[in-house]
Design a protein around this motif. Sequence first.
Motif, mmCIF file in Angstrom:
data_model
loop_
_atom_site.group_PDB
_atom_site.id
_atom_site.type_symbol
_atom_site.label_atom_id
_atom_site.label_comp_id
_atom_site.label_asym_id
_atom_site.label_seq_id
_atom_site.Cartn_x
_atom_site.Cartn_y
_atom_site.Cartn_z
ATOM 1 N N PRO A 32 1.328 2.137 -8.592
ATOM 2 C CA PRO A 32 1.822 3.004 -9.673
ATOM 3 C C PRO A 32 3.214 3.565 -9.407
ATOM 4 N N PHE A 33 4.092 2.710 -8.870
ATOM 5 C CA PHE A 33 5.455 3.166 -8.601
ATOM 6 C C PHE A 33 6.379 1.952 -8.569
ATOM 7 N N PRO A 34 7.696 2.171 -8.714
ATOM 8 C CA PRO A 34 8.652 1.076 -8.560
ATOM 9 C C PRO A 34 8.775 0.706 -7.092
ATOM 10 N N ILE A 35 8.832 -0.566 -6.792
ATOM 11 C CA ILE A 35 8.865 -1.023 -5.392
ATOM 12 C C ILE A 35 10.311 -1.074 -4.891
ATOM 13 N N ALA A 36 10.555 -0.343 -3.792
ATOM 14 C CA ALA A 36 11.899 -0.327 -3.212
ATOM 15 C C ALA A 36 11.958 -1.000 -1.841
ATOM 16 N N ARG A 37 10.802 -1.090 -1.167
ATOM 17 C CA ARG A 37 10.847 -1.523 0.240
ATOM 18 C C ARG A 37 9.503 -2.090 0.642
ATOM 19 N N HIS A 56 7.803 13.426 2.945
ATOM 20 C CA HIS A 56 8.056 14.412 1.887
ATOM 21 C C HIS A 56 7.925 13.784 0.503
ATOM 22 N N ARG A 57 8.485 12.590 0.324
ATOM 23 C CA ARG A 57 8.570 11.997 -1.017
ATOM 24 C C ARG A 57 7.955 10.618 -1.132
ATOM 25 N N ASP A 58 7.928 9.850 -0.047
ATOM 26 C CA ASP A 58 7.578 8.430 -0.133
ATOM 27 C C ASP A 58 6.122 8.209 -0.518
ATOM 28 N N ASN A 59 5.879 7.421 -1.558
ATOM 29 C CA ASN A 59 4.551 6.887 -1.854
ATOM 30 C C ASN A 59 4.425 5.556 -1.127
ATOM 31 N N GLN A 60 3.287 5.321 -0.490
ATOM 32 C CA GLN A 60 3.117 4.082 0.257
ATOM 33 C C GLN A 60 1.806 3.405 -0.134
ATOM 34 N N PHE A 61 1.838 2.093 -0.142
ATOM 35 C CA PHE A 61 0.648 1.292 -0.414
ATOM 36 C C PHE A 61 0.470 0.366 0.774
ATOM 37 N N MET A 62 -0.652 0.500 1.496
ATOM 38 C CA MET A 62 -0.857 -0.150 2.788
ATOM 39 C C MET A 62 -1.987 -1.172 2.678
ATOM 40 N N ILE A 63 -1.734 -2.378 3.173
ATOM 41 C CA ILE A 63 -2.694 -3.484 3.050
ATOM 42 C C ILE A 63 -2.887 -4.149 4.408
ATOM 43 N N LEU A 91 -4.570 0.703 0.375
ATOM 44 C CA LEU A 91 -4.738 2.162 0.319
ATOM 45 C C LEU A 91 -3.436 2.785 -0.168
ATOM 46 N N LEU A 92 -3.535 3.488 -1.290
ATOM 47 C CA LEU A 92 -2.391 4.230 -1.810
ATOM 48 C C LEU A 92 -2.314 5.561 -1.065
ATOM 49 N N ILE A 93 -1.186 5.803 -0.398
ATOM 50 C CA ILE A 93 -1.008 7.039 0.375
ATOM 51 C C ILE A 93 0.120 7.835 -0.270
ATOM 52 N N PRO A 94 -0.222 8.913 -0.971
ATOM 53 C CA PRO A 94 0.833 9.737 -1.562
ATOM 54 C C PRO A 94 1.569 10.511 -0.471
ATOM 55 N N PRO A 95 2.724 11.099 -0.793
ATOM 56 C CA PRO A 95 3.381 11.970 0.186
ATOM 57 C C PRO A 95 2.487 13.163 0.509
ATOM 58 N N GLY A 96 2.739 13.790 1.633
ATOM 59 C CA GLY A 96 1.980 15.002 1.977
ATOM 60 C C GLY A 96 0.762 14.753 2.834
ATOM 61 N N PHE A 97 0.540 13.496 3.258
ATOM 62 C CA PHE A 97 -0.592 13.171 4.137
ATOM 63 C C PHE A 97 -0.067 12.656 5.467
ATOM 64 N N TRP A 98 -0.528 13.288 6.548
ATOM 65 C CA TRP A 98 -0.257 12.767 7.888
ATOM 66 C C TRP A 98 -1.084 11.501 8.059
ATOM 67 N N ARG A 99 -0.503 10.418 8.577
ATOM 68 C CA ARG A 99 -1.247 9.173 8.749
ATOM 69 C C ARG A 99 -1.117 8.628 10.162
ATOM 70 N N THR A 100 -2.253 8.084 10.642
ATOM 71 C CA THR A 100 -2.286 7.403 11.928
ATOM 72 C C THR A 100 -3.068 6.115 11.728
ATOM 73 N N MET A 101 -2.577 5.007 12.256
ATOM 74 C CA MET A 101 -3.278 3.736 12.165
ATOM 75 C C MET A 101 -3.700 3.304 13.559
ATOM 76 N N ASP A 115 8.115 3.225 -2.385
ATOM 77 C CA ASP A 115 8.986 3.425 -3.551
ATOM 78 C C ASP A 115 10.351 3.999 -3.197
ATOM 79 N N ASN A 116 10.684 4.024 -1.900
ATOM 80 C CA ASN A 116 12.008 4.518 -1.488
ATOM 81 C C ASN A 116 12.560 3.663 -0.360
ATOM 82 N N PRO A 117 13.891 3.540 -0.282
ATOM 83 C CA PRO A 117 14.484 2.921 0.901
ATOM 84 C C PRO A 117 14.191 3.788 2.126
ATOM 85 N N TYR A 118 14.339 3.199 3.299
ATOM 86 C CA TYR A 118 14.105 3.950 4.538
ATOM 87 C C TYR A 118 15.057 5.137 4.611
#
Length: 141
Positions: A32-37, A56-63, A91-101, A115-118
Amino acid sequence: MEKFSKPTIITIPKIADPRGNLSVIQQNDTVPFPIARVFYLYDVPADSSRGGHAHHRDNQFMIAMAGSFDVVLDNGREKRRYTLNRPYQGLLIPPGFWRTMDNFSAGSVCVVITDNPYDESDYIREYEEFVATSDPETHPF
Ligand code: TYD
């Protein structure tokens, strides 16, 4: 852009074929976002842990494009563990979540679409700072 505050498992459309399956991720549709990276983790040692930050801002989709691994998300109050092990689920990960893999299987590949450049200034890399500034009310599971 619409705001997404809940982590969500998204099923990626699969075009099943005896010659081999095909899945496709389209911006503003499957994600649900424009793909930048797009970036990916590979050759990850079995006992390795990656991530360890929030955005802070980045939405991420992890596969898990190959193999499997776990993602632990933390909104500053509670944690959830997700196992990714299908190339047609992410997994759609909105901003504001600490993540560890962790728990990477041999040969696994973790693809992340964002949805953002690095931008290093988008990272929160200190857990104490994350907990102090996190807002679990606006980042629920
Ligand atoms: P990092 O995001 O901390 O890795 P992970 O969360 O997957 O464990 O990034 C590791 C290093 O790679 C860090 O020095 C920043 C750099 N990097 C880039 O230069 N561009 C990128 O798009 C990403 C994701 C990381």
